[in-house]
Write a protein that holds these residues in place. Structure first.
Motif, PDB file in Angstrom:
ATOM      1  N   GLY A 185       1.069  -1.355  -0.372  1.00  0.00           N
ATOM      2  CA  GLY A 185      -0.395   0.203   0.113  1.00  0.00           C
ATOM      3  C   GLY A 185       1.180   1.337   0.032  1.00  0.00           C
ATOM      4  O   GLY A 185       2.266   1.276  -0.122  1.00  0.00           O
ATOM      5  N   LEU A 186       0.088   2.273   0.114  1.00  0.00           N
ATOM      6  CA  LEU A 186       1.235   3.526   0.222  1.00  0.00           C
ATOM      7  C   LEU A 186       1.592   3.470   1.504  1.00  0.00           C
ATOM      8  O   LEU A 186       1.014   3.186   2.466  1.00  0.00           O
ATOM      9  N   GLU A 187       2.423   5.058   1.310  1.00  0.00           N
ATOM     10  CA  GLU A 187       3.748   4.470   2.697  1.00  0.00           C
ATOM     11  C   GLU A 187       3.021   5.428   3.926  1.00  0.00           C
ATOM     12  O   GLU A 187       3.052   4.488   5.089  1.00  0.00           O
ATOM     13  N   LEU A 188       2.293   6.497   3.942  1.00  0.00           N
ATOM     14  CA  LEU A 188       1.740   6.842   4.585  1.00  0.00           C
ATOM     15  C   LEU A 188       0.551   6.417   5.558  1.00  0.00           C
ATOM     16  O   LEU A 188       0.050   6.161   6.426  1.00  0.00           O
ATOM     17  N   LYS A 189      -0.673   5.708   4.548  1.00  0.00           N
ATOM     18  CA  LYS A 189      -1.505   5.302   4.482  1.00  0.00           C
ATOM     19  C   LYS A 189      -1.448   3.874   5.351  1.00  0.00           C
ATOM     20  O   LYS A 189      -2.029   3.530   6.268  1.00  0.00           O
ATOM     21  N   PHE A 217       8.248  -3.169   6.078  1.00  0.00           N
ATOM     22  CA  PHE A 217       8.428  -3.308   4.227  1.00  0.00           C
ATOM     23  C   PHE A 217       7.351  -2.450   4.625  1.00  0.00           C
ATOM     24  O   PHE A 217       5.968  -3.283   3.947  1.00  0.00           O
ATOM     25  N   ILE A 218       7.247  -1.605   3.735  1.00  0.00           N
ATOM     26  CA  ILE A 218       6.260  -1.038   2.854  1.00  0.00           C
ATOM     27  C   ILE A 218       6.310  -1.125   1.334  1.00  0.00           C
ATOM     28  O   ILE A 218       7.037  -0.499   1.261  1.00  0.00           O
ATOM     29  N   SER A 219       4.997  -1.727   0.402  1.00  0.00           N
ATOM     30  CA  SER A 219       5.990  -1.498  -0.523  1.00  0.00           C
ATOM     31  C   SER A 219       6.127  -0.428  -1.422  1.00  0.00           C
ATOM     32  O   SER A 219       6.695  -0.309  -2.010  1.00  0.00           O
ATOM     33  N   ASP A 220       5.124   1.102  -0.385  1.00  0.00           N
ATOM     34  CA  ASP A 220       5.499   1.839  -1.580  1.00  0.00           C
ATOM     35  C   ASP A 220       6.407   2.588  -1.086  1.00  0.00           C
ATOM     36  O   ASP A 220       6.883   2.900  -2.245  1.00  0.00           O
TER      37      ASP A 220
END
Length: 206
Positions: free
Chosen positions: A119-123, A143-146
């Protein structure tokens, strides 16, 4: 390492509630249409632009009959929907077993806990904070995909996580709910997959 959405909390349940409240707020603000019709329009926008798109309500208004918001500043209707959606986040809760489990494992001190989430980094970061799981996670194991620049189900995302932690994939267990995103790519890189079956009341593991 854990998936987040529909693994640590019910994304499906939260999204349904937040979208319903958003549509109801738009109608209260002056949108002259039945709530369910507006909801169907919102679902259509989400289907076309995906759930990570940031302007669902802006796209929704032009699809509705102009007469339904004539005489009302459209920005107020959009803002009402957005505010109601975000207000629902205050009610975001992890599944009942999540915090006790993470606390118990964290206290043992010999296991690295973290997440690999799409998902989106900040979200996604906001979700982790709202769910109150951050104190149990290793700072270098989020680990955030964005943020990484690699999306699920690309196996490289999981390889990148193992490399960053300096661990052999065979030493890393990954827990998630989606076979395509959380099992197949995990198997592909040699990690240990655990599929979690949720019905919002009970967690079953295979």
């Amino acid at each position: 390492l854990f998936d987040v959405d529909d693994t640590l909390f019910s994304t499906t349940q939260f999204a349904a509630l937040a979208r319903q409240r958003a549509v109801e707020a738009m109608v209260r603000q002056g949108l002259r249409m039945p709530v369910q019709e507006v909801r169907r329009g919102l679902n259509e926008v989400i289907s076309e632009f995906t759930s990570n798109y940031g302007m669902h309500f802006d796209k929704l208004l032009p699809r509705l009959p102009p007469a339904s918001y004539a005489g009302v500043n459209r920005a107020l209707i959009i803002a009402a929907g957005i505010m109601a959606y975000h207000a629902t986040k205050a009610e975001l809760q992890p599944f009942p077993d999540v915090l006790p489990f993470l606390r118990r494992v964290h206290e043992q001190g010999d296991v690295v806990l973290g997440v690999i989430t799409h998902g989106l980094e900040l979200k996604q970061a906001e979700k982790l904070l709202l769910l109150k799981v951050v104190p149990f996670l290793h700072p270098g194991a989020i680990f955030i995909s964005d943020q990484v620049g690699i999306s699920k189900p690309n196996p490289k995302l999981y390889q990148r996580a193992c490399a960053a932690l300096g661990l052999d994939p065979r030493e890393v267990m990954y827990v998630g709910d989606n076979p395509l995103h959380d099992v197949d790519p995990v198997n592909a890189v040699g990690m240990v997959p655990v599929r979690l079956h949720r019905d919002n009341r009970f967690a079953g593991v295979t």
